[in-house]
Design a protein around this motif. Structure first.
Motif, PDB file in Angstrom:
ATOM      1  N   SER A  49      28.534  35.506  60.542  1.00 61.72           N
ATOM      2  CA  SER A  49      28.821  37.560  60.601  1.00 61.72           C
ATOM      3  C   SER A  49      28.460  38.169  59.249  1.00 61.72           C
ATOM      4  N   LEU A  50      28.495  39.595  59.126  1.00 59.43           N
ATOM      5  CA  LEU A  50      27.716  40.029  57.834  1.00 59.43           C
ATOM      6  C   LEU A  50      28.363  39.310  56.506  1.00 59.43           C
ATOM      7  N   ASP A  51      28.751  38.654  56.490  1.00 59.69           N
ATOM      8  CA  ASP A  51      29.307  38.302  55.244  1.00 59.69           C
ATOM      9  C   ASP A  51      28.778  37.451  54.600  1.00 59.69           C
ATOM     10  N   ALA A  52      27.831  36.246  55.523  1.00 53.80           N
ATOM     11  CA  ALA A  52      26.460  35.902  55.617  1.00 53.80           C
ATOM     12  C   ALA A  52      25.627  35.845  54.934  1.00 53.80           C
ATOM     13  N   SER A  54      22.401  37.823  53.371  1.00 53.83           N
ATOM     14  CA  SER A  54      21.783  38.006  52.033  1.00 53.83           C
ATOM     15  C   SER A  54      20.518  39.072  51.856  1.00 53.83           C
ATOM     16  N   THR A  86      30.145  46.128  63.760  1.00 53.45           N
ATOM     17  CA  THR A  86      30.831  44.931  63.023  1.00 53.45           C
ATOM     18  C   THR A  86      31.931  44.035  62.824  1.00 53.45           C
ATOM     19  N   ASN A  87      32.919  43.543  63.409  1.00 55.05           N
ATOM     20  CA  ASN A  87      33.820  42.839  63.429  1.00 55.05           C
ATOM     21  C   ASN A  87      33.630  42.219  62.272  1.00 55.05           C
ATOM     22  N   VAL A  88      34.098  41.502  61.094  1.00 54.90           N
ATOM     23  CA  VAL A  88      33.632  40.209  59.795  1.00 54.90           C
ATOM     24  C   VAL A  88      35.323  39.599  59.940  1.00 54.90           C
ATOM     25  N   GLY A  89      35.382  38.213  60.725  1.00 56.47           N
ATOM     26  CA  GLY A  89      36.818  37.850  60.024  1.00 56.47           C
ATOM     27  C   GLY A  89      37.873  37.806  60.384  1.00 56.47           C
ATOM     28  N   GLN A  94      37.293  39.136  64.862  1.00 57.17           N
ATOM     29  CA  GLN A  94      35.898  38.511  65.884  1.00 57.17           C
ATOM     30  C   GLN A  94      36.121  37.372  66.183  1.00 57.17           C
ATOM     31  N   LEU A  99      26.932  36.369  63.690  1.00 57.84           N
ATOM     32  CA  LEU A  99      26.735  37.816  63.867  1.00 57.84           C
ATOM     33  C   LEU A  99      26.695  39.172  65.368  1.00 57.84           C
TER      34      LEU A  99
END
Ligand code: 5GP
Ligand code: ZN
Length: 114
Positions: A49-52, A54, A86-89, A94, A99
């Motif tokens: 996801s976008l959380d991954a 960097s 974008t949906n995260v989690g 999600q 992603l």
């Protein structure tokens, strides 16, 4: 990630209606469209996801965003407007852990979302 459906779509192992692809990103029509135009944009490289993301992904994410704007124009929805999200989690709903950005347009959308 061989069991990831979006990796399989990017690799051409699962059929999809691809509207754009290059070495970094793939864009294809959503199987269950929520608007007259509903396109998913994904990086070819697996990322949960976008959380991954960097700092190493800055160029990729900038490119993906500009590809979305280009598709908005080529789909003829840029003038009336569209939504890119974008949906995260789990709280965001999600459902596919690769992603992806939703490009939605062709109808009036409400804000705030439910
Ligand atoms: P999420 O709920 O994770 O933000 O969005 C996942 C999206 O992927 C959903 O809108 C769903 O309809 C779409 N989707 C799930 N599986 C497939 C598939 O195999 N092919 C295509 N084209 N879209 C899919
Ligand atoms: Zn994947």
């Amino acid at each position: 990630m061989s069991d990831c459906i979006f990796c399989q779509i990017a690799a051409g192992q699962i059929e999809s209606d691809i509207v754009y692809e290059d070495e970094l990103v793939v864009a294809f029509r959503d199987l269950n469209p929520q608007a007259p135009t509903h396109i998913l944009l994904i990086p070819r490289q697996h990322m949960g996801s976008l959380d991954a993301a960097s700092d190493e992904d800055i160029q990729l994410l900038g490119h993906l965003t500009l590809v979305a704007a280009q598709i908005g124009r080529s789909e003829g929805i840029a003038e009336d407007g569209y939504r890119l999200l974008t949906n995260v989690g789990p709280d965001a709903g999600q459902s596919v852990p690769h992603l992806h950005f939703h490009l939605l347009g062709g109808r009036v959308m409400h804000w705030p979302p439910g």
